[in-house]
Write an enzyme that holds these catalytic residues in place. Structure first.
Site, mmCIF file in Angstrom:
data_model
loop_
_atom_site.group_PDB
_atom_site.id
_atom_site.type_symbol
_atom_site.label_atom_id
_atom_site.label_comp_id
_atom_site.label_asym_id
_atom_site.label_seq_id
_atom_site.Cartn_x
_atom_site.Cartn_y
_atom_site.Cartn_z
ATOM 1 N N TYR A 251 0.853 -1.201 0.000
ATOM 2 C CA TYR A 251 0.000 0.000 0.000
ATOM 3 C C TYR A 251 0.885 1.247 0.000
ATOM 4 C CZ TYR A 251 -2.930 3.717 1.876
ATOM 5 O OH TYR A 251 -3.575 4.920 2.066
HETATM 6 O O1 LIG Z 1 -2.169 6.823 7.785
HETATM 7 C C1 LIG Z 1 -2.271 6.137 6.798
HETATM 8 O O2 LIG Z 1 -1.726 6.417 5.749
HETATM 9 C C2 LIG Z 1 -3.050 4.877 6.836
HETATM 10 O O3 LIG Z 1 -3.921 4.954 7.950
HETATM 11 C C3 LIG Z 1 -4.650 3.797 8.196
HETATM 12 O O4 LIG Z 1 -3.777 2.715 8.457
HETATM 13 P P1 LIG Z 1 -3.450 2.364 9.970
HETATM 14 O O5 LIG Z 1 -2.790 3.494 10.646
HETATM 15 O O6 LIG Z 1 -2.720 1.071 9.933
HETATM 16 O O7 LIG Z 1 -4.919 2.249 10.591
HETATM 17 P P2 LIG Z 1 -5.689 1.021 11.228
HETATM 18 O O8 LIG Z 1 -5.755 -0.094 10.283
HETATM 19 O O9 LIG Z 1 -6.930 1.541 11.781
HETATM 20 O O10 LIG Z 1 -4.725 0.600 12.437
HETATM 21 C C4 LIG Z 1 -4.481 1.500 13.498
HETATM 22 C C5 LIG Z 1 -3.614 0.825 14.521
HETATM 23 O O11 LIG Z 1 -4.329 -0.275 15.092
HETATM 24 C C6 LIG Z 1 -3.533 -1.443 15.013
HETATM 25 N N1 LIG Z 1 -4.415 -2.589 14.840
HETATM 26 C C7 LIG Z 1 -5.125 -2.749 13.720
HETATM 27 C C8 LIG Z 1 -5.984 -3.810 13.566
HETATM 28 C C9 LIG Z 1 -6.082 -4.756 14.588
HETATM 29 O O12 LIG Z 1 -6.842 -5.732 14.524
HETATM 30 N N2 LIG Z 1 -5.344 -4.571 15.695
HETATM 31 C C10 LIG Z 1 -4.516 -3.524 15.872
HETATM 32 O O13 LIG Z 1 -3.875 -3.396 16.909
HETATM 33 C C11 LIG Z 1 -2.584 -1.227 13.861
HETATM 34 O O14 LIG Z 1 -1.443 -2.010 14.012
HETATM 35 C C12 LIG Z 1 -2.341 0.257 13.952
HETATM 36 O O15 LIG Z 1 -1.296 0.478 14.850
HETATM 37 C C13 LIG Z 1 -5.509 3.472 6.997
HETATM 38 O O16 LIG Z 1 -6.175 2.257 7.207
HETATM 39 C C14 LIG Z 1 -4.702 3.390 5.740
HETATM 40 O O17 LIG Z 1 -5.573 3.249 4.650
HETATM 41 C C15 LIG Z 1 -3.806 4.595 5.570
HETATM 42 O O18 LIG Z 1 -4.558 5.701 5.163
#
Ligand SMILES: O=C(O)[C@H]1O[C@H](OP(=O)(O)OP(=O)(O)OC[C@H]2O[C@@H](n3ccc(=O)[nH]c3=O)[C@H](O)[C@@H]2O)[C@H](O)[C@@H](O)[C@H]1O
Length: 440
Positions: A251
């Site tokens: 991504y």
């Molecule tokens: O800023 C971005 O550019 C991206 O932001 C977002 O990604 P992330 O920051 O990864 O958000 P998100 O999935 O909500 O996980 C948040 C936290 O929860 C943790 N997480 C997640 C899932 C889970 O089951 N458990 C968990 O601990 C996980 O490890 C993480 O630490 C957008 O989805 C992406 O499209 C993109 O725009």
């Protein structure tokens, strides 16, 4: 040629070189030959006519099939026609002096819906484009599209990869701006479906840039990059000038590719480009695949939630950014974007190229975020902590927003607790207290 004819013709040739047969004998043989040739010709022409008839039959069948399938295509196509063009034109029409006319891609998406509504509210013309992919519950996208319909924003059901559709849209409307928010989102899903990222975030982006650079006038182009481009960068907070050459997920790699691709179009065609690195955007009408959203659903249903932890059991943290702040950043980007300098595929001078972080500047750990949700929901979460799988996540994000503050007047005002409260309120009104839809 039939063997008989070949033999007869060979008979006409001197059997012995330099020696000729008698005239009478030759005459008889010629007569016989002509008869046979006529017979043969008659049967050949009959065969020929039959062949012609069959070819004509096949051709008419094929063209009938073609007609049918193009008819079907026309029937299946959800765009085109006089009525459709009128809807596009009316929706694109600004209702304030010097208002913008914006093509918003991903309009039925989370950020796309909010941006479209905000533009419409202040009197800009907006045409939405969305292909309603089922990556997450498409009925949520349809509900968002209904909101837009009520506000008289027309959403075209189509793909940014559809070059004919894009050309048509730019023929019908002289868009002043493109707000490109359509994308394959989600960091971890790239493991399951890598090609969807290339299709949307690379090929789709190029298709839209192609249409934009060929348009006359060329629109200014504002699009969603991502905080994930910082990848393995551990210098905090993240500044736009920091390294972005070590993506941790496909991504991120496609978003980084987008930054390079837009630069090339800026350089070659004079397109005005603004790339926005969004930091974990959340809020009402959000994306069900994101942690805060799926955690809410699981907490309400009494299901366990999985919280990832980094190396040495360090909590992961995100610079969660509230949707209204992001919308302000998007609108400010559109308002401050210079015009593109080219027209109809020709560059006329150097054009603006900008990249901004749009974050909140105050990271919060995931367990803290869960505690806030518990408070708003009045329900304790069943937490299950596991080691962060190596599938694209980064341990933390933290935006330096000095550039956006300076050039866009961007100033986030919503802290995570307040923003989550608004999200929970929306969630409960949309899904009800003890319900929830499946996330994907
Ligand atoms: O800023 C971005 O550019 C991206 O932001 C977002 O990604 P992330 O920051 O990864 O958000 P998100 O999935 O909500 O996980 C948040 C936290 O929860 C943790 N997480 C997640 C899932 C889970 O089951 N458990 C968990 O601990 C996980 O490890 C993480 O630490 C957008 O989805 C992406 O499209 C993109 O725009």
């Amino acid at each position: 040629m039939p063997p008989l004819v070949v033999a007869e013709q060979q008979d006409l040739l001197p059997s012995t070189p330099g020696k000729f047969k008698t005239d009478h004998h030759l005459h008889l043989r010629l007569h016989r030959h002509h008869r046979q040739l006529r017979r043969c010709f008659a049967s050949t022409s009959a065969t020929f006519l039959w062949a012609l008839f069959l070819i004509a039959l096949t051709a008419s069948y094929l063209s009938f099939q073609g007609l049918l399938s193009s008819g079907n295509r026309l029937l299946a196509a959800s765009w085109g026609g006089i009525q459709w063009e009128k809807q596009v034109r009316v929706s694109a029409q600004p209702r304030r002096p010097a208002g913008l006319s914006v093509l918003v891609t991903g309009a039925a998406g989370f950020v796309g819906t909010h941006v479209s509504l905000a533009l419409r509210k202040r009197g800009d013309g907006v045409v939405g484009l969305d292909n309603f992919t089922p990556y997450y519950d498409p009925s949520l996208k349809r509900s968002r599209a209904s909101l837009l319909r009520v506000q008289k924003v027309f959403v075209v059901d189509g793909d940014v990869n559809d070059a004919r559709l894009l050309t048509k849209l730019f023929d019908v409307v002289a868009f002043t701006h493109v707000m490109h928010l359509a994308a394959q989102a989600g960091v971890r899903y790239a493991i399951e479906n890598p090609h969807s990222y290339v299709h949307s975030n690379v090929a789709g982006l190029v298709a839209l840039l192609e249409a934009s650079k060929s348009a006359n006038p060329q629109p200014a182009f504002v699009w969603a990059s991502s905080s994930s481009v910082y990848g393995l960068n551990d210098k905090s907070p993240f500044s736009e000038s920091d390294r972005t050459d070590r993506p941790a997920s496909l991504y991120a790699a496609t978003k980084k590719a987008g930054e390079e691709i837009t630069h090339a179009y800026n350089h070659i065609y004079g397109l005005s480009i603004t790339g926005l690195r969004f930091f974990t955007v959340y809020g009402p009408w959000g994306r069900p695949d994101m942690a805060y959203f799926s955690f809410t659903q699981n907490i309400l249903q009494g299901k366990p939630i999985t919280i990832y932890r980094g190396k040495n059991r360090v909590d992961l943290a995100r610079d969660f950014t509230y949707i209204d702040d992001i919308v302000k950043g998007c609108l400010a980007s559109l308002d401050t974007a210079d015009k593109s300098t080219g027209s109809a595929g020709k560059k006329r001078g150097p054009a603006q190229y900008r990249i901004f972080n749009l974050g909140n500047t105050s990271p919060v750990t995931v367990p803290e975020m869960v505690s806030m949700l518990e408070g708003h929901l009045g329900v304790k979460a069943r937490r299950r902590e596991v080691q962060m799988p190596g599938n694209g996540d980064v341990p933390f994000t933290h935006a330096n927003i000095s550039s956006a503050r300076l050039e866009l007047g961007y100033k986030p005002t919503t802290d995570l607790r307040t923003g989550l409260k608004r999200f929970v309120k929306w969630y409960l009104s949309y899904y009800g207290y003890n319900r929830g839809k499946s996330v994907h």
